[in-house]
Motif scaffolding. Structure first.
Motif, PDB file in Angstrom:
ATOM      1  N   SER A 123       0.689  -1.690   0.238  1.00 39.14           N
ATOM      2  CA  SER A 123       0.331  -0.126   0.017  1.00 39.14           C
ATOM      3  C   SER A 123       1.027   1.256   0.029  1.00 39.14           C
ATOM      4  O   SER A 123       0.781   2.158  -0.463  1.00 39.14           O
ATOM      5  CB  SER A 123      -1.185  -0.119   1.227  1.00 39.14           C
ATOM      6  OG  SER A 123      -1.850  -0.849   1.311  1.00 39.14           O
ATOM      7  N   SER A 168       2.280   1.603  -3.351  1.00 39.21           N
ATOM      8  CA  SER A 168       1.546   2.160  -4.539  1.00 39.21           C
ATOM      9  C   SER A 168       0.735   3.256  -4.531  1.00 39.21           C
ATOM     10  O   SER A 168       0.863   4.545  -4.922  1.00 39.21           O
ATOM     11  CB  SER A 168       0.019   1.425  -4.614  1.00 39.21           C
ATOM     12  OG  SER A 168      -0.658   1.304  -3.042  1.00 39.21           O
ATOM     13  N   LEU A 169       0.903   3.888  -2.725  1.00 38.64           N
ATOM     14  CA  LEU A 169       0.645   5.827  -2.789  1.00 38.64           C
ATOM     15  C   LEU A 169       2.424   6.423  -3.510  1.00 38.64           C
ATOM     16  O   LEU A 169       1.637   7.251  -3.968  1.00 38.64           O
ATOM     17  CB  LEU A 169       0.252   5.854  -1.286  1.00 38.64           C
ATOM     18  CG  LEU A 169      -0.547   5.598  -0.883  1.00 38.64           C
ATOM     19  CD1 LEU A 169      -0.915   5.747   0.668  1.00 38.64           C
ATOM     20  CD2 LEU A 169      -1.668   6.824  -1.362  1.00 38.64           C
ATOM     21  N   LYS A 181      -7.767  -2.069  -4.777  1.00 37.67           N
ATOM     22  CA  LYS A 181      -7.147  -1.163  -2.945  1.00 37.67           C
ATOM     23  C   LYS A 181      -5.812  -0.924  -3.091  1.00 37.67           C
ATOM     24  O   LYS A 181      -5.189   0.383  -3.660  1.00 37.67           O
ATOM     25  CB  LYS A 181      -7.204  -1.915  -2.840  1.00 37.67           C
ATOM     26  CG  LYS A 181      -8.553  -2.779  -1.853  1.00 37.67           C
ATOM     27  CD  LYS A 181      -7.481  -3.453  -0.214  1.00 37.67           C
ATOM     28  CE  LYS A 181      -8.817  -3.631   0.941  1.00 37.67           C
ATOM     29  NZ  LYS A 181      -8.818  -4.591   1.262  1.00 37.67           N
ATOM     30  N   ASN A 225      -4.955   3.112  -4.005  1.00 33.33           N
ATOM     31  CA  ASN A 225      -3.728   3.692  -3.117  1.00 33.33           C
ATOM     32  C   ASN A 225      -2.932   4.916  -5.095  1.00 33.33           C
ATOM     33  O   ASN A 225      -2.520   5.852  -3.698  1.00 33.33           O
ATOM     34  CB  ASN A 225      -3.923   2.922  -2.789  1.00 33.33           C
ATOM     35  CG  ASN A 225      -4.044   2.188  -1.260  1.00 33.33           C
ATOM     36  OD1 ASN A 225      -4.563   2.780  -1.143  1.00 33.33           O
ATOM     37  ND2 ASN A 225      -4.106   1.089  -0.799  1.00 33.33           N
TER      38      ASN A 225
END
Length: 84
Positions: free
Chosen positions: A6, A9-10, A62, A66
């Motif tokens: 996560s 990916s941000l 998801k 993100n």
């Protein structure tokens, strides 16, 4: 492990935002087109992610969300850099 992906990916979305804000702005005439493309893609992604009821089952939704959040955050940071 999902927290690491996560965060990755941000930061990938933040990197994409830097690319999207600097490359088309070199000529000065692509600002409106690149802004409209970014908003359109953002709304299309929102439509697919928040419309489905089974988005919690797949990790790819998801991660795409993100990346989208990272792009939005990166564009806000670039706007504040230009404003100062």
């Amino acid at each position: 492990m999902f927290i690491n992906i996560s965060i990755l990916s941000l930061t990938l979305g933040f990197f994409f935002a830097n690319i999207l804000s600097t490359i088309p702005a070199q000529t000065g005439e692509w600002n409106i087109m690149s802004g409209s493309i970014i908003v359109t893609l953002n709304e299309i992604i929102n439509k697919f992610i928040y419309k489905k009821k089974y988005t919690d089952k797949f990790i790819i939704f998801k991660l795409i969300n993100n990346i989208k959040i990272g792009v939005i955050y990166g564009l806000f940071v670039d706007a504040f850099k230009l404003g100062s």
